[in-house]
Design a protein around this motif. Structure first.
Motif, PDB file in Angstrom:
ATOM      1  N   ASP A   1       0.808  -1.223   0.000  1.00  0.00           N
ATOM      2  CA  ASP A   1       0.000   0.000   0.000  1.00  0.00           C
ATOM      3  C   ASP A   1       0.840   1.272   0.000  1.00  0.00           C
ATOM      4  O   ASP A   1       0.291   2.378   0.121  1.00  0.00           O
ATOM      5  N   VAL A   2       2.166   1.153  -0.137  1.00  0.00           N
ATOM      6  CA  VAL A   2       3.048   2.333  -0.137  1.00  0.00           C
ATOM      7  C   VAL A   2       3.044   2.973  -1.517  1.00  0.00           C
ATOM      8  O   VAL A   2       3.229   2.294  -2.534  1.00  0.00           O
ATOM      9  N   LYS A   3       2.815   4.302  -1.552  1.00  0.00           N
ATOM     10  CA  LYS A   3       2.852   5.031  -2.822  1.00  0.00           C
ATOM     11  C   LYS A   3       4.300   5.413  -3.139  1.00  0.00           C
ATOM     12  O   LYS A   3       5.031   5.893  -2.278  1.00  0.00           O
ATOM     13  N   MET A   4       4.691   5.190  -4.388  1.00  0.00           N
ATOM     14  CA  MET A   4       6.075   5.450  -4.803  1.00  0.00           C
ATOM     15  C   MET A   4       6.257   6.903  -5.218  1.00  0.00           C
ATOM     16  O   MET A   4       5.379   7.498  -5.846  1.00  0.00           O
ATOM     17  N   LEU A   5       7.417   7.482  -4.862  1.00  0.00           N
ATOM     18  CA  LEU A   5       7.723   8.880  -5.142  1.00  0.00           C
ATOM     19  C   LEU A   5       8.980   8.982  -6.003  1.00  0.00           C
ATOM     20  O   LEU A   5       9.777   8.043  -6.086  1.00  0.00           O
ATOM     21  N   SER A   6       9.178  10.144  -6.615  1.00  0.00           N
ATOM     22  CA  SER A   6      10.357  10.372  -7.446  1.00  0.00           C
ATOM     23  C   SER A   6      11.627  10.221  -6.606  1.00  0.00           C
ATOM     24  O   SER A   6      11.704  10.736  -5.487  1.00  0.00           O
ATOM     25  N   GLY A   7      12.611   9.520  -7.145  1.00  0.00           N
ATOM     26  CA  GLY A   7      13.870   9.327  -6.429  1.00  0.00           C
ATOM     27  C   GLY A   7      13.879   8.134  -5.506  1.00  0.00           C
ATOM     28  O   GLY A   7      14.921   7.804  -4.938  1.00  0.00           O
ATOM     29  N   ASP A   8      12.736   7.463  -5.360  1.00  0.00           N
ATOM     30  CA  ASP A   8      12.709   6.249  -4.537  1.00  0.00           C
ATOM     31  C   ASP A   8      13.624   5.185  -5.152  1.00  0.00           C
ATOM     32  O   ASP A   8      13.678   5.029  -6.382  1.00  0.00           O
ATOM     33  N   VAL A   9      14.332   4.487  -4.279  1.00  0.00           N
ATOM     34  CA  VAL A   9      15.147   3.361  -4.725  1.00  0.00           C
ATOM     35  C   VAL A   9      14.464   2.084  -4.256  1.00  0.00           C
ATOM     36  O   VAL A   9      14.234   1.899  -3.068  1.00  0.00           O
ATOM     37  N   LEU A  10      14.112   1.228  -5.221  1.00  0.00           N
ATOM     38  CA  LEU A  10      13.395  -0.012  -4.893  1.00  0.00           C
ATOM     39  C   LEU A  10      14.352  -1.195  -4.941  1.00  0.00           C
ATOM     40  O   LEU A  10      15.135  -1.311  -5.888  1.00  0.00           O
ATOM     41  N   LEU A  11      14.291  -2.035  -3.932  1.00  0.00           N
ATOM     42  CA  LEU A  11      15.040  -3.291  -3.972  1.00  0.00           C
ATOM     43  C   LEU A  11      14.108  -4.351  -4.543  1.00  0.00           C
ATOM     44  O   LEU A  11      13.054  -4.632  -3.973  1.00  0.00           O
ATOM     45  N   VAL A  12      14.497  -4.910  -5.688  1.00  0.00           N
ATOM     46  CA  VAL A  12      13.639  -5.902  -6.343  1.00  0.00           C
ATOM     47  C   VAL A  12      14.318  -7.265  -6.334  1.00  0.00           C
ATOM     48  O   VAL A  12      15.542  -7.362  -6.276  1.00  0.00           O
ATOM     49  N   GLN A  13      13.498  -8.301  -6.395  1.00  0.00           N
ATOM     50  CA  GLN A  13      13.987  -9.681  -6.372  1.00  0.00           C
ATOM     51  C   GLN A  13      13.326 -10.456  -7.504  1.00  0.00           C
ATOM     52  O   GLN A  13      12.130 -10.320  -7.756  1.00  0.00           O
ATOM     53  N   GLY A  14      14.110 -11.240  -8.192  1.00  0.00           N
ATOM     54  CA  GLY A  14      13.580 -12.080  -9.266  1.00  0.00           C
ATOM     55  C   GLY A  14      14.695 -12.940  -9.830  1.00  0.00           C
ATOM     56  O   GLY A  14      15.821 -12.935  -9.327  1.00  0.00           O
ATOM     57  N   THR A  15      14.396 -13.675 -10.876  1.00  0.00           N
ATOM     58  CA  THR A  15      15.472 -14.429 -11.528  1.00  0.00           C
ATOM     59  C   THR A  15      16.409 -13.415 -12.171  1.00  0.00           C
ATOM     60  O   THR A  15      16.011 -12.297 -12.503  1.00  0.00           O
ATOM     61  N   TRP A  16      17.671 -13.795 -12.354  1.00  0.00           N
ATOM     62  CA  TRP A  16      18.641 -12.867 -12.921  1.00  0.00           C
ATOM     63  C   TRP A  16      18.207 -12.380 -14.301  1.00  0.00           C
ATOM     64  O   TRP A  16      18.393 -11.207 -14.650  1.00  0.00           O
ATOM     65  N   LYS A  17      17.589 -13.252 -15.062  1.00  0.00           N
ATOM     66  CA  LYS A  17      17.164 -12.869 -16.411  1.00  0.00           C
ATOM     67  C   LYS A  17      16.071 -11.808 -16.348  1.00  0.00           C
ATOM     68  O   LYS A  17      16.075 -10.844 -17.116  1.00  0.00           O
ATOM     69  N   ASP A  18      15.119 -11.977 -15.400  1.00  0.00           N
ATOM     70  CA  ASP A  18      14.025 -11.005 -15.270  1.00  0.00           C
ATOM     71  C   ASP A  18      14.538  -9.663 -14.765  1.00  0.00           C
ATOM     72  O   ASP A  18      14.053  -8.607 -15.187  1.00  0.00           O
TER      73      ASP A  18
END
Length: 621
Positions: free
Chosen positions: A379-396
């Motif tokens: 439910d967090v709204k994303m703002l300009s300059g936000d840094v997101l830590l993402v997880q997935g397969t290396w290809k994705d």
């Protein structure tokens, strides 16, 4: 004959100048031999089907798998820990371990592997690493003399002997020579390195590495804190259900980082691990281990509700992130992405962003200026300059950097993936390498050496010791392969035109009168001198037929002469540019050209004198 000698001389000049790549020079020489009708097309291309070349390709793959699985690093790291803080003991162990690994793996790869380990151990022991790094490079070349596959010149002289109808060398025919090289090297280098290589101060770090490592990212976003392993027992009510059916995120506010599934055959060596991204539709099975991040009380509540097994104790209190190593990145990776000011995702919630649906990645955390948002991200709204830590397969994750302009991926996901060692595959790599050695050592096993290497290389790929087939191809040094494949027909041209006979006649007439020992010494030091300017492989290819012809002309065994070529080509220490290992350690050890002359030249001369007297004892004339 004159044309062949001119082409050979031009090639040598271009090899020495270094302005044109050595493989291109070799190919140009090959084309000239074709244009002047010195070689037929079949003869000119015979090098590319030569068993030596095929064996080299296979050995690059086998060696690459040993590095990719972390097997060599594991073994060397544990052995070097025995040195403690004793400088002498560390010096001896560095030489012994490096030469042992160099006996089976390319000397360049050996130095690339050992260099960071040695620098780290030297720092811990408060020893100047410059005293150890040059001996490390030299030891990798010495170790290459221990086995048939240790270095290309060994394969070159084997090829020369078999082509001339002589008994081929065995896998460990080189071992006595290699052991003497290592012993002489240790005795000579111990005082020389102490005198000439300990004057400068320990190199200083040039600042922090801008790219964060995967474990640093895990610590920064506290993935390693509040990390728990939950196993699904046999006949659990959870088995067969999907993650979305468990409602774990909404009801318990827990984040499933991954599902790890162990697949094991009856043999422990073939045990492997499958990592699954925890998407809502993942169907869970008995024995699965869920890596869960969240509040301990909520974890305990979830475990109790479904009668699951909690494998880890709560370890957040020590504050050291001790569980970081439990987060493996074999198939699944993590990366940071920065939202652009013009991004369409601004003011949208993470749940509505479509990361999961479009790119098959999870958002694990948000860094907003100096704050970290790690819970209830949906439910967090994303703002300009936000840094997101993402997880997935290396290809994705890699696809994120190429398929959208709303963000920028920090770092290079595929490069990071390549750095991840598949350490759970190390026992498989060890078993395959042992099998290859057994097939090559025992004559009772009816498998040719080149076949043994090909079998090992294919098994390394099929058993998953590489992330994919492309990774296996990337381990092959194609410049070396093309160089030797293009230069092998040169030796044929030298023989066909009588040039090698002419050169050997000159050597025999000049030195033959003094006996076979003097003639062998001349060949050894000619090889040793040439290797200071051109690659050891090219030198061995050029001088092997000359050594063979010289021995036959005076009616003695060609074995000591060909060994003189192999050893002379490999034991080149007086220049930082004579071998890749010498060049690799130059910046790390802060060496000058004169350091190599002061330490390497005496070693090269002493090694030559010792070998001239030792080789006839091991391989009589």
């Amino acid at each position: 004959m004159v044309v062949t000698l001119v082409i050979l001389a031009l090639s040598a000049v271009l090899f020495v100048s270094g302005k044109i790549r050595s493989d291109v020079v070799a190919l140009c020489a090959l084309v000239l031999l074709l244009l002047f009708h010195i070689l037929t097309p079949d003869e000119a291309l015979s090098g590319f089907s030569n068993s030596v070349v095929i064996m080299m390709i296979g050995l690059f793959v086998v060696g690459g798998a040993i590095f990719q699985t972390g097997l060599a690093k594991m073994i060397s790291g544990k052995i070097l820990q025995l040195a403690g803080k004793s400088e002498t003991r560390l010096f001896i162990l560095v030489m012994l371990v490096t030469s042992a690994i160099g006996a089976f793996v390319s000397n360049t790869g050996t130095v690339a592997l050992m260099l960071p380990i040695v620098v780290s151990l030297a720092a811990n022991a408060h020893i100047n690493s410059s005293r150890l790094l040059m001996p490390l490079a030299f030891a990798s070349s010495m170790g290459g003399m221990m086995t048939l596959i240790g270095t290309p010149p060994n394969l070159v002289i084997q090829n020369a002997l078999t082509n001339a109808g002589f008994e081929p060398l065995t896998f460990f025919s080189f071992l006595p020579v290699g052991l003497i090289c290592v012993f002489v090297g240790m005795v000579v280098l111990m005082p020389l390195s102490k005198i000439f290589l300990t004057k400068r101060g320990t190199e200083k770090s040039d600042g922090k590495n801008k790219n964060k490592s995967l474990n640093e990212l895990a610590r920064e976003y506290q993935l390693s804190e509040n990390l728990f392993r939950i196993q699904i027992p046999e006949k659990s009510i959870v088995a067969g259900k999907t993650i979305v059916e468990l409602n774990i995120r909404q009801q318990y506010h827990l984040n499933i980082l991954e599902v790890r599934r162990t697949v094991s055959s009856q043999s422990r060596l073939l045990k492997t691990v499958n990592q699954k991204l925890a998407d809502p539709g993942t169907v869970l099975r008995s024995g699965d281990v869920l890596y869960v991040n969240g509040d301990f009380e909520k974890v305990r509540e979830f475990v109790s509700r479904f009668s699951l097994v909690l494998l880890d104790a709560h370890t957040i209190e020590d504050g050291k992130g001790n569980l970081t190593s439990d987060l493996a990145f074999y198939d699944i990776g993590i990366a940071e992405i920065v939202l652009m000011p013009s991004s369409r995702l601004l003011k949208q919630t993470v749940g509505d962003s479509g990361f999961r649906e479009k790119f098959n990645v999870n958002v694990l955390g948000i860094r907003r200026k100096n704050d970290y948002i790690l819970h209830d991200l949906k439910d967090v709204k994303m703002l300009s300059g936000d840094v997101l830590l993402v997880q997935g397969t290396w290809k994705d994750i890699a696809r994120l950097s190429s398929e959208d302009s709303d963000w920028v991926v920090l770092g290079q996901p595929l490069s990071e993936a390549a750095k991840v060692t598949l350490d759970y595959k190390a026992p498989i790599a060890a078993a395959i390498m042992l099998l290859m050695i057994l097939m090559m050592v025992f004559d009772s096993i009816p498998v040719a050496p080149v076949t043994a290497v090909m079998i090992a290389a294919i098994l390394m790929v099929l058993t998953g010791c590489f992330r994919n087939v492309e990774a296996a191809y990337k381990t092959i040094n194609w410049e070396s392969v093309v160089l030797i494949a293009a230069m092998l027909p040169m030796s044929l041209a030298l023989e066909k035109t009588g040039a090698s006979e002419y050169i050997s006649n000159s050597l025999v007439s000049g030195l033959g009168g003094y006996g076979p020992l003097a003639l062998m010494a001349g060949i050894y030091f000619t090889t040793s001198l040439m290797t200071m300017f051109i690659s050891n492989t090219a030198t061995a290819v050029l001088l092997a037929p000359i050594a063979m012809q010289s021995a036959l002309q005076i009616g003695v065994s060609p074995y000591p002469f060909l060994f003189a070529v192999a050893v002379g080509a490999s034991m080149c220490f007086a220049s930082p540019f004579s071998t890749p290992p010498n060049a690799l350690v130059m910046p790390a050890g802060q060496y000058t050209f004169m350091d190599y002359v002061k330490v390497g030249l005496p070693l090269q001369i002493i090694m030559g004198i010792v070998m001239i007297f030792i080789l006839p004892l091991l391989f009589p004339f």
